[in-house]
Design a protein around this motif. Structure first.
Motif, PDB file in Angstrom:
ATOM      1  N   GLU A   8       0.823  -1.223   0.000  1.00 22.33           N
ATOM      2  CA  GLU A   8       0.000   0.000   0.000  1.00 22.33           C
ATOM      3  C   GLU A   8       0.852   1.266   0.000  1.00 22.33           C
ATOM      4  O   GLU A   8       0.516   2.243  -0.667  1.00 22.33           O
ATOM      5  CB  GLU A   8      -0.919  -0.028   1.229  1.00 22.33           C
ATOM      6  CG  GLU A   8      -2.191   0.770   1.084  1.00 22.33           C
ATOM      7  CD  GLU A   8      -3.084   0.346  -0.078  1.00 22.33           C
ATOM      8  OE1 GLU A   8      -3.520   1.249  -0.821  1.00 22.33           O
ATOM      9  OE2 GLU A   8      -3.358  -0.843  -0.247  1.00 22.33           O
ATOM     10  N   ASP A   9       1.992   1.242   0.709  1.00 25.02           N
ATOM     11  CA  ASP A   9       2.823   2.457   0.783  1.00 25.02           C
ATOM     12  C   ASP A   9       3.591   2.735  -0.512  1.00 25.02           C
ATOM     13  O   ASP A   9       4.217   3.776  -0.654  1.00 25.02           O
ATOM     14  CB  ASP A   9       3.769   2.416   1.986  1.00 25.02           C
ATOM     15  CG  ASP A   9       4.766   1.265   1.915  1.00 25.02           C
ATOM     16  OD1 ASP A   9       4.701   0.461   0.962  1.00 25.02           O
ATOM     17  OD2 ASP A   9       5.610   1.168   2.826  1.00 25.02           O
ATOM     18  N   ALA A  10       3.547   1.831  -1.476  1.00 26.12           N
ATOM     19  CA  ALA A  10       4.205   2.066  -2.773  1.00 26.12           C
ATOM     20  C   ALA A  10       3.345   2.944  -3.683  1.00 26.12           C
ATOM     21  O   ALA A  10       3.820   3.476  -4.672  1.00 26.12           O
ATOM     22  CB  ALA A  10       4.506   0.742  -3.473  1.00 26.12           C
ATOM     23  N   VAL A  11       2.073   3.094  -3.319  1.00 27.85           N
ATOM     24  CA  VAL A  11       1.142   3.867  -4.144  1.00 27.85           C
ATOM     25  C   VAL A  11       1.076   5.300  -3.622  1.00 27.85           C
ATOM     26  O   VAL A  11       0.752   5.542  -2.463  1.00 27.85           O
ATOM     27  CB  VAL A  11      -0.264   3.229  -4.132  1.00 27.85           C
ATOM     28  CG1 VAL A  11      -1.236   4.041  -4.972  1.00 27.85           C
ATOM     29  CG2 VAL A  11      -0.183   1.791  -4.619  1.00 27.85           C
ATOM     30  N   LYS A  12       1.426   6.236  -4.502  1.00 29.23           N
ATOM     31  CA  LYS A  12       1.405   7.668  -4.149  1.00 29.23           C
ATOM     32  C   LYS A  12       0.134   8.289  -4.718  1.00 29.23           C
ATOM     33  O   LYS A  12      -0.330   7.886  -5.785  1.00 29.23           O
ATOM     34  CB  LYS A  12       2.627   8.389  -4.748  1.00 29.23           C
ATOM     35  CG  LYS A  12       3.954   7.742  -4.390  1.00 29.23           C
ATOM     36  CD  LYS A  12       4.233   7.816  -2.904  1.00 29.23           C
ATOM     37  CE  LYS A  12       5.542   7.149  -2.544  1.00 29.23           C
ATOM     38  NZ  LYS A  12       5.443   6.182  -1.490  1.00 29.23           N
ATOM     39  N   PRO A  13      -0.424   9.291  -4.032  1.00 30.11           N
ATOM     40  CA  PRO A  13      -1.645   9.910  -4.546  1.00 30.11           C
ATOM     41  C   PRO A  13      -1.393  10.598  -5.897  1.00 30.11           C
ATOM     42  O   PRO A  13      -0.283  11.079  -6.166  1.00 30.11           O
ATOM     43  CB  PRO A  13      -2.035  10.928  -3.479  1.00 30.11           C
ATOM     44  CG  PRO A  13      -0.885  11.023  -2.548  1.00 30.11           C
ATOM     45  CD  PRO A  13       0.033   9.873  -2.784  1.00 30.11           C
ATOM     46  N   ALA A  14      -2.425  10.646  -6.716  1.00 29.10           N
ATOM     47  CA  ALA A  14      -2.322  11.324  -8.017  1.00 29.10           C
ATOM     48  C   ALA A  14      -2.251  12.822  -7.777  1.00 29.10           C
ATOM     49  O   ALA A  14      -2.904  13.338  -6.869  1.00 29.10           O
ATOM     50  CB  ALA A  14      -3.532  10.989  -8.873  1.00 29.10           C
ATOM     51  N   PRO A  15      -1.439  13.541  -8.571  1.00 28.65           N
ATOM     52  CA  PRO A  15      -1.368  14.992  -8.411  1.00 28.65           C
ATOM     53  C   PRO A  15      -2.692  15.640  -8.817  1.00 28.65           C
ATOM     54  O   PRO A  15      -3.440  15.090  -9.619  1.00 28.65           O
ATOM     55  CB  PRO A  15      -0.243  15.403  -9.368  1.00 28.65           C
ATOM     56  CG  PRO A  15      -0.139  14.294 -10.345  1.00 28.65           C
ATOM     57  CD  PRO A  15      -0.603  13.057  -9.658  1.00 28.65           C
ATOM     58  N   GLU A  16      -2.963  16.801  -8.248  1.00 32.27           N
ATOM     59  CA  GLU A  16      -4.176  17.551  -8.591  1.00 32.27           C
ATOM     60  C   GLU A  16      -3.893  18.403  -9.817  1.00 32.27           C
ATOM     61  O   GLU A  16      -2.909  19.123  -9.866  1.00 32.27           O
ATOM     62  CB  GLU A  16      -4.589  18.463  -7.421  1.00 32.27           C
ATOM     63  CG  GLU A  16      -5.241  17.721  -6.277  1.00 32.27           C
ATOM     64  CD  GLU A  16      -6.572  17.091  -6.658  1.00 32.27           C
ATOM     65  OE1 GLU A  16      -7.348  17.701  -7.428  1.00 32.27           O
ATOM     66  OE2 GLU A  16      -6.833  15.960  -6.208  1.00 32.27           O
ATOM     67  N   PHE A  17      -4.763  18.306 -10.803  1.00 34.58           N
ATOM     68  CA  PHE A  17      -4.615  19.125 -12.011  1.00 34.58           C
ATOM     69  C   PHE A  17      -5.743  20.136 -12.126  1.00 34.58           C
ATOM     70  O   PHE A  17      -5.881  20.807 -13.133  1.00 34.58           O
ATOM     71  CB  PHE A  17      -4.613  18.236 -13.271  1.00 34.58           C
ATOM     72  CG  PHE A  17      -3.358  17.434 -13.424  1.00 34.58           C
ATOM     73  CD1 PHE A  17      -2.185  18.015 -13.861  1.00 34.58           C
ATOM     74  CD2 PHE A  17      -3.354  16.082 -13.101  1.00 34.58           C
ATOM     75  CE1 PHE A  17      -1.028  17.266 -13.989  1.00 34.58           C
ATOM     76  CE2 PHE A  17      -2.209  15.325 -13.234  1.00 34.58           C
ATOM     77  CZ  PHE A  17      -1.035  15.915 -13.682  1.00 34.58           C
ATOM     78  N   LEU A  25      -0.342   6.543  -8.140  1.00 35.48           N
ATOM     79  CA  LEU A  25       0.769   6.250  -9.038  1.00 35.48           C
ATOM     80  C   LEU A  25       1.809   5.442  -8.277  1.00 35.48           C
ATOM     81  O   LEU A  25       1.990   5.627  -7.080  1.00 35.48           O
ATOM     82  CB  LEU A  25       1.411   7.556  -9.536  1.00 35.48           C
ATOM     83  CG  LEU A  25       0.473   8.541 -10.234  1.00 35.48           C
ATOM     84  CD1 LEU A  25       1.162   9.875 -10.447  1.00 35.48           C
ATOM     85  CD2 LEU A  25      -0.012   7.979 -11.553  1.00 35.48           C
ATOM     86  N   ALA A  26       2.472   4.548  -8.975  1.00 37.46           N
ATOM     87  CA  ALA A  26       3.539   3.760  -8.355  1.00 37.46           C
ATOM     88  C   ALA A  26       4.643   3.582  -9.385  1.00 37.46           C
ATOM     89  O   ALA A  26       4.397   3.622 -10.591  1.00 37.46           O
ATOM     90  CB  ALA A  26       3.009   2.401  -7.910  1.00 37.46           C
ATOM     91  N   THR A  27       5.855   3.385  -8.910  1.00 33.95           N
ATOM     92  CA  THR A  27       6.963   3.094  -9.809  1.00 33.95           C
ATOM     93  C   THR A  27       7.282   1.614  -9.687  1.00 33.95           C
ATOM     94  O   THR A  27       7.517   1.100  -8.599  1.00 33.95           O
ATOM     95  CB  THR A  27       8.201   3.946  -9.444  1.00 33.95           C
ATOM     96  OG1 THR A  27       7.824   5.327  -9.475  1.00 33.95           O
ATOM     97  CG2 THR A  27       9.318   3.723 -10.436  1.00 33.95           C
ATOM     98  N   VAL A  28       7.218   0.931 -10.842  1.00 32.72           N
ATOM     99  CA  VAL A  28       7.493  -0.499 -10.889  1.00 32.72           C
ATOM    100  C   VAL A  28       8.585  -0.725 -11.928  1.00 32.72           C
ATOM    101  O   VAL A  28       8.414  -0.382 -13.087  1.00 32.72           O
ATOM    102  CB  VAL A  28       6.221  -1.298 -11.269  1.00 32.72           C
ATOM    103  CG1 VAL A  28       6.522  -2.778 -11.350  1.00 32.72           C
ATOM    104  CG2 VAL A  28       5.104  -1.029 -10.275  1.00 32.72           C
ATOM    105  N   GLU A  29       9.705  -1.264 -11.473  1.00 29.10           N
ATOM    106  CA  GLU A  29      10.847  -1.513 -12.349  1.00 29.10           C
ATOM    107  C   GLU A  29      11.209  -0.282 -13.180  1.00 29.10           C
ATOM    108  O   GLU A  29      11.422  -0.359 -14.390  1.00 29.10           O
ATOM    109  CB  GLU A  29      10.577  -2.715 -13.250  1.00 29.10           C
ATOM    110  CG  GLU A  29      10.466  -4.005 -12.446  1.00 29.10           C
ATOM    111  CD  GLU A  29      10.050  -5.202 -13.291  1.00 29.10           C
ATOM    112  OE1 GLU A  29      10.000  -5.084 -14.530  1.00 29.10           O
ATOM    113  OE2 GLU A  29       9.774  -6.246 -12.683  1.00 29.10           O
ATOM    114  N   GLY A  30      11.233   0.866 -12.526  1.00 26.25           N
ATOM    115  CA  GLY A  30      11.648   2.104 -13.172  1.00 26.25           C
ATOM    116  C   GLY A  30      10.599   2.755 -14.056  1.00 26.25           C
ATOM    117  O   GLY A  30      10.842   3.794 -14.659  1.00 26.25           O
TER     118      GLY A  30
END
Length: 152
Positions: A99-108, A120-125
């Motif tokens: 769960e902590d690998a997932v960051k909130p989406a930025p506000e647009f 958003l998450a980073t997986v294998e770069g």
């Protein structure tokens, strides 16, 4: 708490959705067109006696060009009690993310609709956009595809 996701590609972007929503993955077959359907609704298919609407996520999200070739797949989903197919460029993998690998989406703001992005998450770069498929397939579209499936 961990999150299991099916990852898939649309254009150059990678997306993930809750694996529990996935019923099956199949190769793309041209669906039966429905008159007056929005562009992103490609039509319907008969899946073991059930009429299933097919939505092209590339068109729905305005990402990439909708090409249909050997790598194009349809993910059959169970969303909000309905079965719907979504067309994607390819399915990558099933991954488990803490769960902590997932960051909130930025506000647009009002410029970009991010309500369907869980995070958003980073997986294998590579950046992975985690989608809330129920919000993405929203009530309006689901009512539309349901009406079309019943009319088919």
């Amino acid at each position: 708490m961990k999150r299991e996701l099916l990852t898939f590609t649309l254009g150059t972007e990678s997306y993930g959705l809750d694996i529990l929503k996935v019923q099956e993955i199949r190769g793309y077959e041209p669906p039966t067109r429905i008159a007056n359907a929005p562009d992103f609704i490609k039509g319907v298919i008969n899946l073991r006696g059930h009429i299933v609407p097919i939505v092209d996520l590339r068109l729905k999200l305005s990402v990439g060009e909708a090409r249909y070739d050997g790598s194009t797949v349809v993910i059959i989903l169970n969303v909000l009690g309905r079965v719907v197919g979504v067309v994607v460029d390819g399915v990558s993998d099933v991954i488990t993310l803490p769960e902590d690998a997932v960051k909130p989406a930025p506000e647009f703001g009002a410029v970009l609709d991010t309500q369907y992005i869980l995070g958003l998450a980073t997986v294998e770069g590579q950046l992975l956009i985690i989608t809330d498929i129920e919000k993405l397939m929203g009530a309006r579209e689901m009512a539309l595809v349901s009406d079309m499936a019943e009319g088919a």
